[in-house]
Design a protein around this motif. Structure first.
Motif, PDB file in Angstrom:
ATOM      1  N   GLU A 217       0.830  -0.958  -0.050  1.00 19.55           N
ATOM      2  CA  GLU A 217      -0.028  -0.064   0.063  1.00 19.55           C
ATOM      3  C   GLU A 217       0.915   1.339  -0.229  1.00 19.55           C
ATOM      4  N   SER A 218       0.182   2.306  -0.625  1.00 20.01           N
ATOM      5  CA  SER A 218       1.105   3.624  -0.792  1.00 20.01           C
ATOM      6  C   SER A 218       0.823   4.375   0.856  1.00 20.01           C
ATOM      7  N   THR A 219       1.974   5.023   0.990  1.00 22.12           N
ATOM      8  CA  THR A 219       1.791   6.049   2.178  1.00 22.12           C
ATOM      9  C   THR A 219       1.878   7.379   1.921  1.00 22.12           C
ATOM     10  N   ASP A 220       1.837   7.798   0.450  1.00 20.53           N
ATOM     11  CA  ASP A 220       2.175   9.328   0.203  1.00 20.53           C
ATOM     12  C   ASP A 220       0.750   9.929   0.295  1.00 20.53           C
ATOM     13  N   PRO A 221       0.490  10.888   1.145  1.00 16.15           N
ATOM     14  CA  PRO A 221      -0.823  11.451   1.325  1.00 16.15           C
ATOM     15  C   PRO A 221      -1.463  12.262  -0.013  1.00 16.15           C
ATOM     16  N   LYS A 222      -0.407  12.352  -0.849  1.00 16.84           N
ATOM     17  CA  LYS A 222      -1.014  13.115  -2.271  1.00 16.84           C
ATOM     18  C   LYS A 222      -1.439  12.225  -3.030  1.00 16.84           C
ATOM     19  N   GLU A 223      -1.493  11.013  -2.844  1.00 23.26           N
ATOM     20  CA  GLU A 223      -1.908   9.591  -3.669  1.00 23.26           C
ATOM     21  C   GLU A 223      -3.249   9.248  -3.086  1.00 23.26           C
ATOM     22  N   LEU A 224      -3.619   9.718  -2.038  1.00 23.37           N
ATOM     23  CA  LEU A 224      -4.736   9.192  -1.372  1.00 23.37           C
ATOM     24  C   LEU A 224      -6.093   9.282  -1.943  1.00 23.37           C
ATOM     25  N   MET A 225      -6.275   9.955  -3.126  1.00 22.26           N
ATOM     26  CA  MET A 225      -7.600  10.271  -3.784  1.00 22.26           C
ATOM     27  C   MET A 225      -7.312   9.920  -5.080  1.00 22.26           C
ATOM     28  N   SER A 226      -8.442   9.145  -5.679  1.00 23.57           N
ATOM     29  CA  SER A 226      -8.472   8.656  -6.978  1.00 23.57           C
ATOM     30  C   SER A 226      -9.902   8.633  -7.537  1.00 23.57           C
ATOM     31  N   CYS A 227     -10.196   8.506  -8.861  1.00 27.07           N
ATOM     32  CA  CYS A 227     -11.369   8.033  -9.340  1.00 27.07           C
ATOM     33  C   CYS A 227     -11.306   6.426  -9.735  1.00 27.07           C
ATOM     34  N   LYS A 228     -12.295   5.948  -8.807  1.00 24.63           N
ATOM     35  CA  LYS A 228     -12.649   4.464  -8.905  1.00 24.63           C
ATOM     36  C   LYS A 228     -13.117   3.913 -10.471  1.00 24.63           C
ATOM     37  N   ASP A 229     -13.014   2.718 -10.802  1.00 26.72           N
ATOM     38  CA  ASP A 229     -13.544   1.851 -11.754  1.00 26.72           C
ATOM     39  C   ASP A 229     -14.923   2.348 -12.105  1.00 26.72           C
ATOM     40  N   GLU A 230     -15.448   2.830 -13.265  1.00 27.19           N
ATOM     41  CA  GLU A 230     -16.744   3.104 -13.398  1.00 27.19           C
ATOM     42  C   GLU A 230     -17.058   2.803 -15.112  1.00 27.19           C
ATOM     43  N   GLN A 231     -18.224   2.276 -15.276  1.00 33.33           N
ATOM     44  CA  GLN A 231     -18.425   1.889 -16.590  1.00 33.33           C
ATOM     45  C   GLN A 231     -19.828   2.644 -16.857  1.00 33.33           C
ATOM     46  N   ILE A 232     -19.819   3.502 -18.057  1.00 32.79           N
ATOM     47  CA  ILE A 232     -20.811   4.607 -18.377  1.00 32.79           C
ATOM     48  C   ILE A 232     -20.906   4.488 -19.978  1.00 32.79           C
ATOM     49  N   ASP A 233     -21.823   4.493 -20.580  1.00 37.66           N
ATOM     50  CA  ASP A 233     -22.104   4.695 -21.983  1.00 37.66           C
ATOM     51  C   ASP A 233     -21.399   3.291 -22.836  1.00 37.66           C
ATOM     52  N   GLY A 234     -21.215   2.368 -22.095  1.00 38.02           N
ATOM     53  CA  GLY A 234     -20.545   1.139 -22.714  1.00 38.02           C
ATOM     54  C   GLY A 234     -19.091   1.291 -22.795  1.00 38.02           C
ATOM     55  N   ILE A 235     -18.575   2.152 -22.123  1.00 42.99           N
ATOM     56  CA  ILE A 235     -17.027   2.271 -21.936  1.00 42.99           C
ATOM     57  C   ILE A 235     -16.686   2.026 -20.387  1.00 42.99           C
ATOM     58  N   GLY A 243      -6.092  14.128 -11.220  1.00 44.57           N
ATOM     59  CA  GLY A 243      -5.803  15.323 -12.005  1.00 44.57           C
ATOM     60  C   GLY A 243      -5.250  14.780 -13.602  1.00 44.57           C
ATOM     61  N   LYS A 244      -5.640  13.335 -13.717  1.00 41.18           N
ATOM     62  CA  LYS A 244      -5.375  12.573 -14.970  1.00 41.18           C
ATOM     63  C   LYS A 244      -6.557  12.665 -15.795  1.00 41.18           C
ATOM     64  N   THR A 245      -6.390  12.660 -17.091  1.00 41.13           N
ATOM     65  CA  THR A 245      -7.426  12.223 -18.223  1.00 41.13           C
ATOM     66  C   THR A 245      -7.080  11.080 -18.771  1.00 41.13           C
ATOM     67  N   LEU A 246      -8.165  10.119 -18.650  1.00 40.43           N
ATOM     68  CA  LEU A 246      -8.171   8.769 -19.554  1.00 40.43           C
ATOM     69  C   LEU A 246      -8.661   8.979 -20.980  1.00 40.43           C
ATOM     70  N   LYS A 247      -8.311   8.465 -21.794  1.00 39.82           N
ATOM     71  CA  LYS A 247      -8.528   7.999 -23.191  1.00 39.82           C
ATOM     72  C   LYS A 247      -9.062   6.833 -23.506  1.00 39.82           C
ATOM     73  N   GLU A 248     -10.428   6.633 -24.216  1.00 44.23           N
ATOM     74  CA  GLU A 248     -10.695   5.319 -24.489  1.00 44.23           C
ATOM     75  C   GLU A 248     -11.562   5.231 -25.839  1.00 44.23           C
ATOM     76  N   PRO A 249     -11.546   4.263 -26.712  1.00 44.15           N
ATOM     77  CA  PRO A 249     -12.090   4.314 -27.807  1.00 44.15           C
ATOM     78  C   PRO A 249     -13.849   4.499 -27.568  1.00 44.15           C
ATOM     79  N   CYS A 250     -14.200   5.129 -28.649  1.00 46.03           N
ATOM     80  CA  CYS A 250     -15.957   5.661 -28.679  1.00 46.03           C
ATOM     81  C   CYS A 250     -16.537   4.427 -28.476  1.00 46.03           C
ATOM     82  N   PRO A 251     -17.844   4.679 -28.155  1.00 49.05           N
ATOM     83  CA  PRO A 251     -18.665   3.679 -28.186  1.00 49.05           C
ATOM     84  C   PRO A 251     -19.192   3.059 -29.550  1.00 49.05           C
TER      85      PRO A 251
END
Length: 928
Positions: A217-235, A243-251
């Motif tokens: 497990e990580s102990t860095d307080p800066k990395e304690l927050m993240s966006c969890k897995d999620e499926q929406i609009d077939g992606i 602060g990250k931007t993910l890229k995925e193929p369109c539906p």
């Protein structure tokens, strides 16, 4: 010898040409070859992005991919021909097995996306380019793909978790630290978020080859927050760091790449589908582009293409769930191309279908997509209005139009003819609507009255009602940047609170007389009392709402009536209400009369100076004449042009000129203050410095700074607010809302402060003189008031009342400012002409008949001064008469000293003869 080797000349020429092509082709092939190695995991994905250097001026005819290097062979893998189709042609066979795993986008012709990698995909991939009208060997690029049969991704810290992926292919095994085994079919994600699950993980393929990866497990307080897995609009959006931007193929059935941003709070923002476009729309857009590029001349085919595209768009945009941002953006672009093609060819199109597409696009269900498109592209709702206007003008070019009516859910239109000199135009027509007259549907309409022009023939017109566009049309950007209470109210952003009415005529009617009458029903009835209704029209030149040419005739909570003197797109804009106090007619009259009086007396002062110049010529009077000239110019332009706001360019120019002239006036006052300071105060305390200053004329330097520095300040202010709110809405003067007035206010305050300090120093010199020091309190007060009355008007200190009067509630300061500036010219005339002995003498020399009048007035003043002496003063002097007479030399010295002090006191108060101070200083030095 040449003929022996090559035969005749013709064969020799052909042989040399062939050798030349062979040499160039080989040379290009060797040096253009670009080779790269890519390593990926089994069951993962790979992006094979070739980076070809295209031949300048040549279009690519084909992109050909091979798994086995050999440019002369038939395509054994895939081929893409942009001029033929937007689809990648894939050759399926047992060897390659890339069905449903290969992705290709026409916008990225040299890139292939291969998913779910297999060991058999480990090959050498080549891309060969061939160009249109190009003779030679195609350029070839190589990627060596290595597929590892088992691998661990480098762990990433997501919050306090360590995340990686185990790739094994089918029938793999993941061994956890506690000895448990998990089956892996292709790949499996591993996430370790606590100490209990930390340890060494083993990733093994079916053959038993394993890789070990320690995870904790990580102990860095800066990395304690993240966006969890999620499926929406077939992606499926995998876990992402803040602060990250993910890229995925369109539906499915869409081309492009979708993006999604993980914000600073560890929450997903809505997916961005602005780059996801329906494949059919992409193909239709490509066909229209080829028509615009004159690649197709067949009129029947062009018409069929346009009508087919319209029908396609009607079907795609009719979804009750709304359309995505990418499809909306593409639809707007396709509509623009259809209008362009219609304008270029003049071919008729299916107008009903065209209007149905617009009706679908304007559906409130598309509000979110409109927001995204307006933010990410330049295709905001005004883009649609502009193309509708273009299409209306194209339609009106035909004199033989037929009456057309369209009544959709979001959009209503009529094309018709009317005699505007007889009947005028009303839209929507009461008789054509089946809704009750009391219904809100009829509360929005326009009425063009009979015009008083010379036009007698019927003209074509197009009238449009956009019912729901207020839901998607943006707020007014002019509400930004407000200060104070206005800034607080601007948080209630301006918004369109009505449908939009538009009318376009075949001929330009110019300024309408009588004006166009528009009645709008408000979309939001219970609006705040802090919002005001404004009649506006859309200005395509500045891409903003404009109030020019429109006025509010009547408004209440439910509806607003407008009168406009031109034709375009109109609406009601609700803006934050700012209390604008009505200017008192009495105060305005006082201002005009006062400015006129000030100009008159200042002009009279200048005229007397000019007529008597050879008698009164001095540096001080040069600067005094400069003050009078700048005051006359600035006041004259101000009262004659400050309300000329009809022309924006002229108003900006007037504002800049007035700003410059007022700055010249204040710098002139500052220059005169500095001159007084050097000639009187510095002379009194530092005679040597003052003598150096007065050794030669400095007036040229003063005038250069007075007229030069304001040029820099005015130009800087104009440049800083160019294209913004530079001047007031109702006056051609600097705006306090945008901040353009603040630079002027700061300079006025600074110059006034400096001049106040100079006045204080002059008064100190005055009261330090021995004759004033021995005078009575009444004499001291009289001397001080006379000096203030002389200095305040010419040093501009009275303008401080104007700074205090900026606040609308400070009515007292407004009246004080008007009164003080009204008498500024009179006080300048009084102090610099009537009370200036040198000027009076000059008038007497120029006009001898007036010298007698000045002499009598001066003698009467002296007699009055002697007559006012009190009896107590006479009695107090009686003991002095009894004293022993003083010696003649001593009495002479005292008389001389008193005359010197009297001269210094008089000249300091009139600020005309600074040399008196140095005379007193010399007397004091001699007495010592």
């Amino acid at each position: 010898m040449v003929f022996i080797v090559f035969g005749d000349r013709q064969n020799m020429f052909k042989t040399i040409l062939c050798l030349n092509f062979w040499f160039l082709s080989s040379f290009a092939y060797v040096f253009a070859d670009n080779r790269e190695k890519v390593i990926r995991c089994i069951a993962g994905n790979v992006t094979m992005q070739f980076k070809p250097e295209l031949v300048d001026g040549k279009g690519v005819k084909t992109y050909v991919w091979n798994k086995v290097r050999g440019v002369n062979k038939d395509p054994s893998f895939a081929k893409f021909e942009p001029s033929v189709s937007s689809q990648l042609e894939i050759y399926y066979n047992d060897e390659h097995q890339v069905q449903n795993r290969l992705i290709h986008y026409p916008t990225e012709p040299a890139t292939l996306y291969l998913t779910n990698l297999r060991k058999s995909d480990q090959q050498q991939y080549t891309l060969a380019l061939s160009y249109v009208d190009y003779i030679g060997t195609p350029t070839e690029y190589i990627i060596d793909l290595e597929v590892q049969d088992v691998c661990f991704e480098k762990p990433k810290e997501v919050g306090k978790c360590a995340v990686t992926t185990c790739y094994t292919g089918n029938n793999g095994v993941l061994k956890t630290p506690d000895g448990a085994k998990q089956t892996v079919m292709g790949y499996k994600q591993v996430k370790v978020c606590d100490e209990a699950t930390s340890g060494n993980y083993s990733c093994c393929n079916a053959a038993g080859t394993c890789l070990v990866q320690p995870l904790q497990e990580s102990t860095d307080p800066k990395e304690l927050m993240s966006c969890k897995d999620e499926q929406i609009d077939g992606i499926l959006w995998n876990t992402a760091m803040v602060g990250k931007t993910l890229k995925e193929p369109c539906p499915r059935y869409q081309k492009g790449v979708a993006t999604r941003f993980c914000d600073e709070h560890g929450e997903w923002e809505p997916p961005n589908f602005i780059n996801c476009t329906n494949e059919a729309l992409v193909n239709a857009s490509s066909l229209l582009e080829s028509i615009i590029g004159n690649e197709t001349q067949d009129q029947i085919r062009i018409q069929e293409t346009v009508n087919y595209t319209l029908q396609l768009m009607k079907n795609l945009t009719s979804s009750t769930n709304g359309i995505g941002a990418g499809d909306l953006s593409s639809s707007l672009g396709v509509l623009e191309k259809i209008v362009t093609v219609t304008n270029a060819t003049g071919l008729p199109i299916e107008k009903e279908v065209f209007y149905a597409v617009i009706d679908n696009i304007l559906s409130p269900n598309n509000s979110n997509s409109w927001t995204t498109v307006s933010k990410e592209t330049e295709k905001d709702p005004s883009f649609l209005l502009k193309n509708m206007d273009r299409f209306s003008k194209i339609t009106l070019q035909n004199d033989n139009i037929t009456t057309t009516k369209f009544n959709g859910s979001n959009f209503e239109l009529v094309i018709n003819r009317a005699n505007i000199d007889e009947t005028g135009i009303r839209f929507p027509d009461e008789q054509s609507n089946s809704v009750s007259l009391n219904s809100e549907e009829l509360s929005t309409f326009l009425k063009l009255p009979k015009q008083a022009s010379n036009a007698t023939k019927a003209i074509n017109y197009v009238a449009v009602l956009y019912r729901t566009i207020s839901d998607i049309l943006g707020s007014d950007s002019n509400s930004k940047g407000l200060k104070g209470k206005q800034g607080e109210k601007s948080k209630q952003r301006s918004f369109v609170n009505s449908p939009i009415l538009s009318i376009t005529t075949q001929e330009d009617l110019g300024v309408l007389n009588p004006p166009l009458n528009l009645k709008f029903g408000h979309t939001v009835k219970n609006t705040s009392t802090e919002m005001r209704a404004v009649c506006v029209s859309w200005d395509f030149n500045i891409n903003k709402w404009s109030e020019e040419g429109c006025i509010v005739k009547q408004t209440n909570r439910r509806r607003t009536v407008c009168h406009c003197n031109h034709l375009t797109n109109f609406a009601i804009l609700m803006r934050p209400y700012t209390q604008v106090s009505e200017e008192s007619p009495f105060l305005k009259t006082m201002s005009l009369v006062g400015v006129a009086l000030s100009i008159a007396f200042t002009f009279l002062t200048s005229l007397i100076y000019v007529l008597t110049w050879r008698f009164i010529r001095s540096d001080k009077n040069v600067m005094m004449l400069n003050i009078c000239g700048s005051l006359i110019l600035s006041y004259t332009i101000f009262i004659s042009s400050v309300e000329q706001t009809s022309n924006e360019v002229a108003c900006v120019a007037i504002t800049a000129i007035i700003h410059y002239l007022f700055l010249v006036t204040f710098f002139s006052m500052l220059g005169l203050g500095v001159y007084y300071f050097m000639s009187i105060t510095v002379t009194y305390y530092a005679l040597y410095v003052a003598n150096n200053f007065k050794s030669k004329s400095r007036v040229r330097w003063f005038l250069g700074g007075i007229w030069g520095v304001p040029v820099i300040i005015t130009g800087t202010n104009l440049g800083a607010f160019w294209g913004k709110v530079y001047h007031l809405k109702s006056y051609c003067w600097l705006s306090i809302e945008s901040g353009s007035l603040y630079l002027f206010i700061i300079l006025v305050c600074l110059i006034s402060l400096i001049n106040i300090l100079i006045i204080v120093s002059l008064l100190r010199v005055l009261f330090a003189s021995s004759i004033v020091a021995r005078s009575s309190l009444q004499r001291k007060a009289s001397s001080g008031l006379r000096s203030l009355g002389t200095l305040l008007p010419v040093l501009g200190v009275t303008w401080l009342f104007g700074i205090l009067a900026v606040n609308e509630n400070a009515v007292v300061f407004q009246y004080l400012f008007v009164i003080a500036n009204s008498f500024q010219g009179f006080f300048i005339f009084l102090s610099q002409v009537l009370l200036d002995k040198k000027v009076r003498q000059g008038i007497g020399n120029r006009y001898p008949s007036l010298s007698t009048i000045f002499s009598l007035a001066e003698q009467r003043t002296k007699e009055t001064s002697l007559g006012t002496r009190s009896p107590s003063t006479s009695k107090s002097n009686e003991p002095l008469m009894k004293r022993k007479k003083k010696s003649l030399p001593k009495r002479f010295r005292q008389t001389k000293e008193k005359k010197s002090e009297l001269s210094m006191s008089e000249k300091t108060m009139c600020t005309n003869c600074p040399q008196s101070v140095s005379h007193e200083k010399r007397n004091e030095t001699n007495s010592d």
